[in-house]
Design a protein around this motif. Structure first.
Motif, PDB file in Angstrom:
ATOM      1  N   ARG A 159       0.869  -1.293   0.018  1.00 24.38           N
ATOM      2  CA  ARG A 159      -0.130   0.023  -0.048  1.00 24.38           C
ATOM      3  C   ARG A 159       0.891   1.049   0.051  1.00 24.38           C
ATOM      4  O   ARG A 159       0.312   2.229  -0.617  1.00 24.38           O
TER       5      ARG A 159
ATOM      6  N   THR B 230       0.632   3.934  -2.869  1.00 21.67           N
ATOM      7  CA  THR B 230       0.015   5.314  -2.739  1.00 21.67           C
ATOM      8  C   THR B 230       0.875   6.387  -3.147  1.00 21.67           C
ATOM      9  O   THR B 230       0.406   7.281  -3.801  1.00 21.67           O
TER      10      THR B 230
ATOM     11  N   TRP C 197      -3.234   1.293  -7.643  1.00 20.48           N
ATOM     12  CA  TRP C 197      -3.817   1.951  -6.470  1.00 20.48           C
ATOM     13  C   TRP C 197      -5.326   1.821  -6.402  1.00 20.48           C
ATOM     14  O   TRP C 197      -5.504   1.143  -5.355  1.00 20.48           O
TER      15      TRP C 197
ATOM     16  N   SER D 236      -6.664  -1.667  -5.931  1.00 16.84           N
ATOM     17  CA  SER D 236      -6.210  -2.534  -4.879  1.00 16.84           C
ATOM     18  C   SER D 236      -6.995  -1.896  -3.656  1.00 16.84           C
ATOM     19  O   SER D 236      -7.597  -2.770  -2.644  1.00 16.84           O
TER      20      SER D 236
ATOM     21  N   TYR E 132      -2.920   8.600   1.992  1.00 14.97           N
ATOM     22  CA  TYR E 132      -2.843   7.133   2.672  1.00 14.97           C
ATOM     23  C   TYR E 132      -3.717   7.224   3.854  1.00 14.97           C
ATOM     24  O   TYR E 132      -4.193   6.098   4.244  1.00 14.97           O
TER      25      TYR E 132
ATOM     26  N   ALA F 207      -2.997  -3.803   2.487  1.00 16.13           N
ATOM     27  CA  ALA F 207      -4.074  -3.956   1.193  1.00 16.13           C
ATOM     28  C   ALA F 207      -4.662  -5.259   1.834  1.00 16.13           C
ATOM     29  O   ALA F 207      -4.193  -6.131   1.409  1.00 16.13           O
TER      30      ALA F 207
END
Lengths: 540, 212
Positions: free
Chosen positions: A90, A94, A282, A285, A511, A518
């Motif tokens: 993640r 991001t 992103w 996900s 974020y 994730a």
């Protein structure tokens, strides 16, 4: 106990929300501090705008590389269907999703492209400015060569100004009029920029370093100005060495690669491709956090090969346009690869540091020593990759010994010509710092698994590599500022602080809107299974 | 154990009847059917003080080294040493072949003095040109060392292993996990050890394997 099942901490599966605001605010303050330093540093310089552009470009290349590296990390791990990375993914995701923000941050550089002065990119000069520089350089060199040196042929052709930087077709074979050195006759007769480059490579510098710098600069200006015409108008000079101009539009004919608008449009295209990729991986996900849909993973993995191909081409050409074109006469096909090596090094190092920071804040509980060890291995691999491609670039150019490429290394201080202005200068020491600091020392340091598994040591390695990536970009760009030595880097520090703080603030902002982990990824159990504590205690 | 210590059957020696009736043991294996149990068994066996142990599994099991108490391998140090040797070899080879500053004694025949090739107008002492050779030799020494030292440390090639005579053991490549205790272990006792393994949680079967 079914193997690999760990209970996820609630902090990792829910959006962080307002808890990271203090961090965000601190980063904004840092950005302001950076802006102040940048303005102060620029104001102290005699050539303020030029200094601003260089400082900004170097800092920008650093944050751009960082983001490009994050995109690379995301699409490569999808390409390999890597399970281990899910626990930390993640974070680079991001960064990658923020690519469009990084793209917008490049806007000040558009001024350097369109203002016609060519302070940053010589090809951005208008034709009038370029011609002015060309003639100034030619008359300087004419005076220098006929005024300072006695040589055999000067007397034979009095009062005949020579145009060194245009194709020398008329005089071919008439006289071996090499003013500076033997053995450059071939390049000389080829005319054009090869001749100019040969003069730089083989020139006899005056003893005084400052004078030598001026002479080199004049030769160099001539070289660049010639290339300006050459590249902007597709090299289609007519019989009188004039650029063919369309009478009606007043513009040059031919393919205009370095026409400012074309460069700007290309940059938009590169950034669009990167932003799309960054956003796609992103977004899918984040969606998966709620739906837990496996199809989202297979879809991302399906796109990974195409993404990697697009990534490779885009990175290469972007590196050519944004950094290599600081000297449009010089070329290296390795340049894009080096830019990539720097980028992914920065991306991995930043991922390591951000993960450590988030763990300190109580997030990413599933990340453990195994993940840091794996990230450390990647960092180590790309330390050596950078060394490999950088050395390849140097060695091939050194071995081929073509004047039109070797002069570039002379300007960067990597030369054995003792009279050259950059010989033994700050640039030489900076080159050596890169050899040891970017390759040999971190190679030895990160070689051991004990270092990679020791979080303090790994954090030090990551910070060190980020610093070295910045210095590498500095080394690539700053010699073209053409100051007598390395200028005090206040403006550069300010610029990189400003841009890095902005990128990190944008990271925190995005974020905190989603879960730090994730947790919807079907490969998550593979990643948490790296936690060997599930089965056996590890004695670190 | 050397081959001489091994009793050789079919020789003229009159062996005592007990020796023939009680053949030499190779060790024992305990069968498990999941990762957690085999990890638990490995922990228990290590804590009981067994040293010469091994685990056979269909796939790599994370954390099994720690559970069995396997010490870190010495292989990286061997590879590092040989990599440095390769680097030195490359440096000496290129320098000896090309460079002109090495103090070569006079009694060395001229043919062995190095060639001093003039390549592309470069100086004889061009480290930049030597680096590819040095690099390749470093890699070659390290890579070959890594492979062959791994063979030696693992006692490969081993043409047969007594464990493979066990029909049960064949499932180690499919869906079963086995813990093996070597008969040479100081604590090994066929009956007690078998009892100990049998009582471990999740143990499906224990088999004592005879040597030859």
């Amino acid at each position: 106990m079914a193997h690999g099942h760990t209970t996820l901490d609630e902090a990792d599966t829910q959006a962080i929300g307002a808890k990271l605001w203090p961090v965000f605010r601190m980063l904004c303050v840092l950005a302001v501090v950076g802006a102040v330093l940048l303005i102060a540093g620029v104001a102290m310089d005699g050539e303020s705008m030029k200094r601003f552009f260089f400082a900004y470009l170097i800092g920008y290349c650093f944050v751009l590389g960082l983001t490009v590296g994050s995109v690379a990390l995301v699409i490569l791990t999808h390409l390999f269907r890597a399970g281990w990375v899910v626990a930390v993914r993640r974070v680079p995701e991001t960064f990658a999703a923020n690519f469009w923000i990084v793209a917008i941050m490049g806007a000040p550089l558009l001024l350097a492209v369109f203002d016609g002065e060519g302070r940053l990119y010589p090809w951005a000069m208008t034709l009038e400015n370029a011609e002015e520089r060309l003639h100034a350089a030619e008359s300087f060199i004419h005076d220098y060569e006929h005024g300072h040196h006695d040589h055999d042929h000067a007397a034979a052709e009095p009062n005949e100004p020579e145009l060194y930087f245009v194709a020398d077709t008329d005089h071919e074979g008439e006289h071996g009029h090499d003013k500076t050195d033997e053995g450059h006759d071939d390049a000389d007769h080829a005319g054009g920029y090869e001749a100019a480059a040969a003069r730089i490579a083989g020139m006899a510098y005056p003893d005084d370093k400052e004078e030598a710098r001026q002479v080199q600069s004049a030769y160099y200006d001539g070289l660049l100005s010639y290339m300006l015409d050459y590249k902007r108008y597709g090299g289609q000079l007519d019989g009188n060495n004039q650029v063919p101009i369309d009478k009606e539009t007043g513009k040059g004919k031919g393919f205009t690669w370095f026409y400012p608008l074309n460069v700007a449009l290309r940059m938009v295209l590169y950034f669009a491709i990167f932003s799309l990729m960054g956003w796609f991986y992103w977004n899918r996900s984040v969606k998966q956090d709620e739906t837990k849909d496996v199809a989202l993973t297979t879809r991302r993995e399906w796109w990974a090969p195409a993404s990697v191909t697009a990534f490779a081409l885009t990175t290469t050409f972007m590196a050519f346009d944004i950094l290599m074109s600081l000297d449009p006469a010089w070329y290296s096909t390795m340049f894009g690869v080096i830019f990539f090596a720097n980028s992914i090094t920065a991306g991995i190092a930043m991922t390591i540091l951000v993960c450590m920071f988030l763990q300190k804040k109580g997030y990413l509980k599933t990340v453990n020593t195994e993940h840091y060890h794996d990230l450390g291995k990647l960092l180590f691999a790309f330390v050596f990759f950078w060394g490999y491609v950088s050395f390849s670039q140097f060695m091939l150019i050194w071995y081929a010994s073509l004047p039109e490429t070797t002069y570039w290394f002379e300007i960067h201080g990597m030369t054995t010509v003792e009279t050259a202005p950059q010989y033994g200068s700050g640039w030489t020491y900076l080159s050596l710092l890169l050899l040891f600091g970017h390759l040999l020392v971190p190679f030895g340091f990160l070689l051991s698994r004990h270092v990679k598994r020791n979080l303090t040591a790994l954090a030090f390695g990551a910070v060190w590599m980020l610093l070295m990536v910045y210095i590498d970009f500095y080394w690539y760009a700053m010699p073209f500022f053409k100051s007598p030595g390395i200028p005090f880097p206040l403006a550069e520090i300010g610029a990189v602080l400003l841009l890095l703080a902005l990128v990190l603030a944008a990271f925190v902002y995005r974020y905190r809107q989603h879960a730090p982990l994730a947790h919807g990824d079907p490969r998550l159990h593979e990643s948490t299974a790296l936690d060997t504590n599930v089965w056996a205690p590890i004695h670190h | 154990m050397t081959a001489i210590d091994t009793p050789i059957t079919g020789t003229g020696h009159a062996e005592p009847a007990e020796a023939a009736a009680e053949p030499k043991l190779f060790g024992l294996i305990g069968e498990f059917d999941n990762v957690d149990d085999i990890i638990g068994a490995a922990n228990a066996v290590r804590e009981a003080g067994y040293k010469k142990t091994d685990v056979h599994s269909p796939f790599p099991v994370h954390g099994i080294d720690d559970a069995l108490g396997i010490k870190p391998t010495v292989l990286p140090w061997i590879v590092l040493a040989m990599g440095l040797t390769g680097m030195t070899t490359g440096l000496l080879l290129t320098t000896y072949t090309m460079a002109d500053w090495l103090p070569i004694p006079e009694r060395v025949p001229e043919n062995f003095e190095g060639y001093k090739f003039l390549i592309s107008g470069k100086p004889f002492n061009s480290l930049a040109g030597f680096i590819p050779v040095i690099f390749e030799l470093t890699i070659m020494f390290s890579a070959y060392t890594a492979v062959f030292a791994m063979f030696l440390l693992n006692k490969l090639p081993m043409m047969s292993n007594p464990l493979l005579r066990s029909k049960r053991f064949r499932r180690a490549t499919d869906d079963r996990f086995f813990i093996a205790i070597d008969a040479r272990d100081a604590q090994f006792d066929a009956e007690q050890s078998a009892e100990f393994v049998k009582n471990l949680p999740g143990c499906l079967a224990v088999e004592v394997i005879e040597d030859e």
